[in-house]
Design a protein around this motif. Structure first.
Motif, mmCIF file in Angstrom:
data_model
loop_
_atom_site.group_PDB
_atom_site.id
_atom_site.type_symbol
_atom_site.label_atom_id
_atom_site.label_comp_id
_atom_site.label_asym_id
_atom_site.label_seq_id
_atom_site.Cartn_x
_atom_site.Cartn_y
_atom_site.Cartn_z
ATOM 1 N N VAL A 83 38.139 56.453 35.951
ATOM 2 C CA VAL A 83 39.499 56.982 35.865
ATOM 3 C C VAL A 83 39.805 57.889 37.052
ATOM 4 N N TRP A 84 41.045 57.777 37.555
ATOM 5 C CA TRP A 84 41.552 58.668 38.600
ATOM 6 C C TRP A 84 42.755 59.426 38.042
ATOM 7 N N PRO A 85 42.575 60.591 37.439
ATOM 8 C CA PRO A 85 43.733 61.408 37.051
ATOM 9 C C PRO A 85 44.480 61.855 38.300
ATOM 10 N N THR A 86 45.794 61.884 38.249
ATOM 11 C CA THR A 86 46.602 62.221 39.425
ATOM 12 C C THR A 86 47.692 63.218 39.083
ATOM 13 N N SER A 87 48.377 63.689 40.123
ATOM 14 C CA SER A 87 49.526 64.571 39.944
ATOM 15 C C SER A 87 50.843 63.797 39.884
ATOM 16 N N LEU A 88 50.784 62.476 39.833
ATOM 17 C CA LEU A 88 52.007 61.676 39.736
ATOM 18 C C LEU A 88 52.747 61.973 38.431
ATOM 19 N N ASP A 89 54.042 61.767 38.440
ATOM 20 C CA ASP A 89 54.840 61.890 37.223
ATOM 21 C C ASP A 89 54.903 60.539 36.529
ATOM 22 N N LEU A 104 45.107 56.317 36.821
ATOM 23 C CA LEU A 104 44.724 54.918 36.958
ATOM 24 C C LEU A 104 43.340 54.784 36.332
ATOM 25 N N ALA A 105 43.127 53.744 35.560
ATOM 26 C CA ALA A 105 41.833 53.538 34.909
ATOM 27 C C ALA A 105 41.403 52.088 35.076
ATOM 28 N N VAL A 106 40.148 51.896 35.438
ATOM 29 C CA VAL A 106 39.547 50.559 35.437
ATOM 30 C C VAL A 106 38.663 50.485 34.202
ATOM 31 N N THR A 107 38.971 49.557 33.298
ATOM 32 C CA THR A 107 38.349 49.565 31.974
ATOM 33 C C THR A 107 37.648 48.256 31.639
ATOM 34 N N PHE A 108 36.734 48.364 30.678
ATOM 35 C CA PHE A 108 36.080 47.184 30.089
ATOM 36 C C PHE A 108 36.016 47.419 28.594
ATOM 37 N N HIS A 109 36.504 46.437 27.819
ATOM 38 C CA HIS A 109 36.454 46.531 26.357
ATOM 39 C C HIS A 109 36.298 45.108 25.804
ATOM 40 N N PRO A 110 35.180 44.819 25.150
ATOM 41 C CA PRO A 110 34.872 43.450 24.733
ATOM 42 C C PRO A 110 35.531 42.981 23.442
ATOM 43 N N GLY A 119 48.138 37.981 28.102
ATOM 44 C CA GLY A 119 46.997 37.499 28.881
ATOM 45 C C GLY A 119 45.666 37.968 28.318
ATOM 46 N N LYS A 120 44.592 37.378 28.790
ATOM 47 C CA LYS A 120 43.247 37.691 28.317
ATOM 48 C C LYS A 120 42.517 38.559 29.348
ATOM 49 N N ASN A 121 41.907 39.630 28.892
ATOM 50 C CA ASN A 121 41.177 40.492 29.825
ATOM 51 C C ASN A 121 40.000 41.208 29.166
ATOM 52 N N ARG A 122 39.596 40.761 27.985
ATOM 53 C CA ARG A 122 38.570 41.509 27.263
ATOM 54 C C ARG A 122 37.172 41.392 27.867
ATOM 55 N N HIS A 123 36.930 40.429 28.712
ATOM 56 C CA HIS A 123 35.580 40.240 29.245
ATOM 57 C C HIS A 123 35.472 40.520 30.739
ATOM 58 N N ILE A 124 36.440 41.254 31.277
ATOM 59 C CA ILE A 124 36.407 41.603 32.700
ATOM 60 C C ILE A 124 36.824 43.064 32.874
ATOM 61 N N TRP A 125 36.315 43.691 33.926
ATOM 62 C CA TRP A 125 36.832 45.002 34.305
ATOM 63 C C TRP A 125 38.241 44.804 34.863
ATOM 64 N N HIS A 126 39.172 45.643 34.465
ATOM 65 C CA HIS A 126 40.566 45.461 34.886
ATOM 66 C C HIS A 126 41.292 46.810 34.906
ATOM 67 N N PRO A 127 42.373 46.921 35.694
ATOM 68 C CA PRO A 127 43.060 48.203 35.846
ATOM 69 C C PRO A 127 44.195 48.415 34.844
ATOM 70 N N HIS A 128 44.456 49.680 34.585
ATOM 71 C CA HIS A 128 45.605 50.123 33.784
ATOM 72 C C HIS A 128 46.157 51.402 34.389
ATOM 73 N N TRP A 129 47.450 51.593 34.261
ATOM 74 C CA TRP A 129 48.017 52.930 34.327
ATOM 75 C C TRP A 129 48.045 53.457 32.901
ATOM 76 N N VAL A 130 47.639 54.706 32.722
ATOM 77 C CA VAL A 130 47.734 55.334 31.402
ATOM 78 C C VAL A 130 48.359 56.707 31.555
ATOM 79 N N VAL A 131 49.039 57.144 30.503
ATOM 80 C CA VAL A 131 49.558 58.508 30.436
ATOM 81 C C VAL A 131 48.773 59.218 29.345
ATOM 82 N N MET A 132 48.170 60.352 29.700
ATOM 83 C CA MET A 132 47.266 61.045 28.792
ATOM 84 C C MET A 132 47.795 62.428 28.442
ATOM 85 N N ALA A 133 47.333 62.935 27.307
ATOM 86 C CA ALA A 133 47.729 64.270 26.859
ATOM 87 C C ALA A 133 46.602 64.875 26.039
#
Length: 238
Positions: A83-89, A104-110, A119-133
């Motif tokens: 994960v790369w936490p950023t100062s972006l809004d 930005l997070a690169v994730t793996f979840h089987p 789409g299918k992405n459960r068996h590959i590392w793949h990127p997401h934007w996430v908003v966290m709190a």
């Protein structure tokens, strides 16, 4: 420990995350034998090159080697993430403004797929934007922000249709030895130049009861800065 520095670092809200030192560059960390080698962050950086921003994290071991065990069902399943936490809004990545910490997070979840348009992405590392709190209900003190039932927030075109502030863009993502890289067109995040950032390796977990918080940071493997202070500064590649 992580809950403690989350409370200290984020007490003033996401505005605090914008005040990293002006002379900061990559974020470097000493190796820690107590951390899994694949998640023992040595360096994390965000650089620009031409019309592309490159998010990069280097670890002590082989990046992407370790993956969570399958639970066999969605509820209670695990996610591993760089994960790369950023100062972006949050408004800069297609959501409503000022919704939380943009990462930005690169994730793996089987155990489930969360790609855009079914789409299918459960068996590959793949990127997401996430908003966290912040959320005290989560073991790591943070969650991916939930979308309440009946709410109709602004979401990006590649939102996967789940009740979370999460985006599933198809950015080129590569694992090469000890490094994971993600390449993003600057046209999509033009204000990334000069932004602040940090690096985190973590495990997340889906709520076993499928209630909010739906997706928690459950276990923090390592924070590059040690305190989530976002000391990194985006700069042109040298």
């Amino acid at each position: 420990m992580f809950r403690a520095f989350i409370a200290g670092t984020l007490v003033a809200g996401t505005a605090l995350l914008c005040h990293a030192p002006a002379n900061a560059h990559p974020v470097k960390a000493e190796p820690n034998q107590a951390v899994q080698a694949a998640f023992d962050i040595i360096e994390t950086k965000i650089t620009t090159k031409g019309d592309t921003a490159v998010f990069s994290t280097r670890v002590r071991g082989e990046a992407g080697k370790d993956k969570p065990d399958a639970a066999g069902k969605f509820e209670g399943s695990s996610v591993y993430a760089y994960v790369w936490p950023t100062s972006l809004d949050s408004g800069e990545i297609g959501f409503d403004q000022k919704q939380g910490i943009v990462a930005l997070a690169v994730t793996f979840h089987p155990d489930f797929d969360d790609a855009a348009s079914g789409g299918k992405n459960r068996h590959i590392w793949h990127p997401h934007w996430v908003v966290m709190a912040k959320d005290k209900a989560c073991g790591g003190g943070l969650k991916v922000v939930d979308i309440p039932a009946g709410a109709k927030p602004k979401v990006p075109k590649t939102w996967p249709g789940v009740p979370l502030l999460i985006d599933s863009p198809d950015y080129p993502t590569s694992f090469t030895g000890d490094t994971v890289d993600v390449e993003i067109p600057l046209s999509l995040i033009g204000t990334i130049k000069g932004a602040s950032f940090d690096g985190v390796a973590a495990g997340l977990k889906v709520n076993g009861n499928l209630h909010a918080p739906l997706l928690c940071v459950d276990n923090v493997f390592k924070v590059a800065s040690g305190n989530l202070s976002l000391p990194g500064k985006v700069e042109p590649a040298k």
